[in-house]
Enzyme design. Structure first.
Site, short mmCIF file in Angstrom:
data_model
loop_
_atom_site.label_atom_id
_atom_site.label_comp_id
_atom_site.label_asym_id
_atom_site.label_seq_id
_atom_site.Cartn_x
_atom_site.Cartn_y
_atom_site.Cartn_z
N ARG A 55 1.11 -1.15 0.07
CA ARG A 55 0.08 0.05 -0.10
C ARG A 55 0.89 1.31 -0.14
NH1 ARG A 55 -3.09 -3.69 -0.60
NH2 ARG A 55 -5.27 -3.87 -0.03
N SER B 35 -10.60 -0.52 3.37
CA SER B 35 -9.79 -0.55 4.70
C SER B 35 -9.40 0.76 4.90
CB SER B 35 -8.40 -1.48 4.44
OG SER B 35 -8.89 -2.75 3.86
N GLU C 12 -4.53 3.83 6.26
CA GLU C 12 -4.17 3.58 4.87
C GLU C 12 -5.07 4.84 3.83
OE1 GLU C 12 -6.67 1.73 1.64
OE2 GLU C 12 -5.52 -0.21 2.32
#
Ligand code: FAD
Ligand code: EPU
Length: 340
Positions: free
Chosen positions: A162, A237, A333
């Protein structure tokens, strides 16, 4: 290039946060960016795709630039591989569908990830055992600081979990990605190792999954547990899954024998943040219109009128609680835009 003033960003972020932008525009040719700095020398700039990985905390005092550059080109076609150039403003899932229809392997595991193709490298999108870095050859960007065009090879993108060079604070809203180049494999063998995929194939008696089977499985699994932003605001997420060393892992697993985990190497384990948050009792929790999704504890949701600050406040409570209970620091995130 049409420029709208004092406009609500609610339709342009999947959390459905109702903040305003001083200016909003979209580009359908990258050259339009060349004039932007000249026209608005003193304004802050924010690049936006489909707003599926951002949380706005306040009004944006500057110019928001949406990516609407379209086009897909097959650059090279051989028996072993195909090379595709995809304009940054293409809807990512449409690209996945098109590749699967042509029985090309490479991105079928990345089905249904919202957002634009040009944003895919920013956080190295990943799901069900694949990441964009596995198939990306390069991406092309326009550098707003000096007006130059630049090609980034896969290596130069500095991909991680990520993560990429484009996510670093000094590069944010500097390199506008307007095209990506992918390598896809005709009739290639799909990646089927992810546990949830294996389970799906066993249950559906599929012995040798095709590229289309993997696509269908991913679509099915995602629809069964992830909330659709068209129905309930969210950005997927909210936190990254923390990675710990063997010492920390041993301490955690002896305290919580039922904890889910993935072994990355002998000294590196990924712990699902969803499990930590769920096990800490947050699943389904609601505070006003901000909440923790009842099927997936890693997804924070906006039931309607939550502000970005409401969601952020909830995320901070979760971070503090996870730190206290497990001694782990969760990292967001989702990209936070603005100040708390
Ligand atoms: P935006 O939210 O518009 O932007 C994200 C960031 O990229 C911002 O910082 C923005 O400034 C920057 N940016 C935007 N465009 C450009 C550009 N052209 N050049 C440079 N920087 C740019 N992600 C995964 O990895 N895996 C998943 O499985 C996944 N599932 C999701 C499920 C749901 C229901 C949702 C809502 C989100 C999910 N996400 C997932 C997160 C999200 O879909 C991805 O991060 C996606 O790539 C974001 O694309 P976007 O165009 O909406 O980006
Ligand atoms: N789990 C719980 N409680 C829950 C949800 C999950 O205990 O409420 C457990 C599951 O049982 C499983 C584990 O947590 O053992 C992992 O769950 P899941 O397979 O749903 O994956 P995840 O770790 O929550 C990650 C990505 C997703 C990606 C999926 C599939 C991150 C931060 N998230 O989720 O990406 O789609 O794997 O590969 O890495 C995103 O980035 O926005 C995103 C949705």
């Amino acid at each position: 290039m049409e420029i709208q003033e004092n406009i609500s960003l609610r339709p342009y972020n999947t959390f459905g946060i109702d903040v305003k932008a001083k200016y909003l525009t979209s580009v359908d040719r990258v050259e339009q960016l060349e004039n932007l700095k000249e026209k608005f020398p003193d304004e802050r700039i924010l690049f936006l795709g489909e707003g599926s990985n951002v949380l706005f905390l306040n009004d944006f005092d500057g110019i928001v630039v949406r990516n609407e550059i379209k086009g897909i080109q097959v650059v090279q076609q051989t028996d072993e591989y195909e090379i595709w150039d995809i304009a940054g403003g293409e809807h990512w899932h449409d690209v996945v569908e098109l590749s699967v229809k042509q029985n090309l392997s490479g991105i079928e595991n990345l089905a249904l990830i919202p957002g634009k193709a040009g944003t895919a490298p920013v956080q190295n999108i990943g799901a069900y055992g694949r990441e964009i870095k596995d198939v990306l050859i390069s991406c092309e960007a326009f550098d707003l600081t000096n007006g130059r065009y630049r090609v980034f090879s896969n290596e130069e993108c500095q991909f991680g979990y990520r993560d990429s060079l484009f996510k670093r604070p000094e590069n944010k809203n500097r390199y506008f990605i307007y095209r990506i180049r992918l390598r896809l494999i005709p009739n290639g063998t799909p990646e089927t190792g992810y546990r949830a995929l294996q389970q799906y194939f066993t249950e559906n008696h599929i012995d040798k999954p095709s590229i289309k089977d993997v696509f269908d499985a991913v679509v099915h699994i995602r629809r069964s547990k992830l909330p659709d932003p068209a129905e309930i605001g969210n950005a997927g997420s909210f936190f990254k899954n923390p990675v710990v060393d063997a010492g920390k892992f041993k301490a955690l697993i002896s305290a919580y024998p039922s904890m889910a985990y993935y072994k990355i190497s002998d000294d590196s384990y990924k712990i699902p943040a969803a499990w930590l948050i769920d096990n800490a009792g947050w699943k389904g929790y609601r505070e006003g219109d901000a909440g923790v999704h009842h099927k997936q504890a890693l997804v924070l949701v906006n039931y309607g009128r939550a502000t970005g600050r409401d969601i952020y406040r909830l995320s901070q409570k979760i971070i503090d609680d996870i730190k206290e209970k497990y001694g782990l620091e969760l990292e967001r995130e989702v990209q936070i835009i603005g100040r708390y």
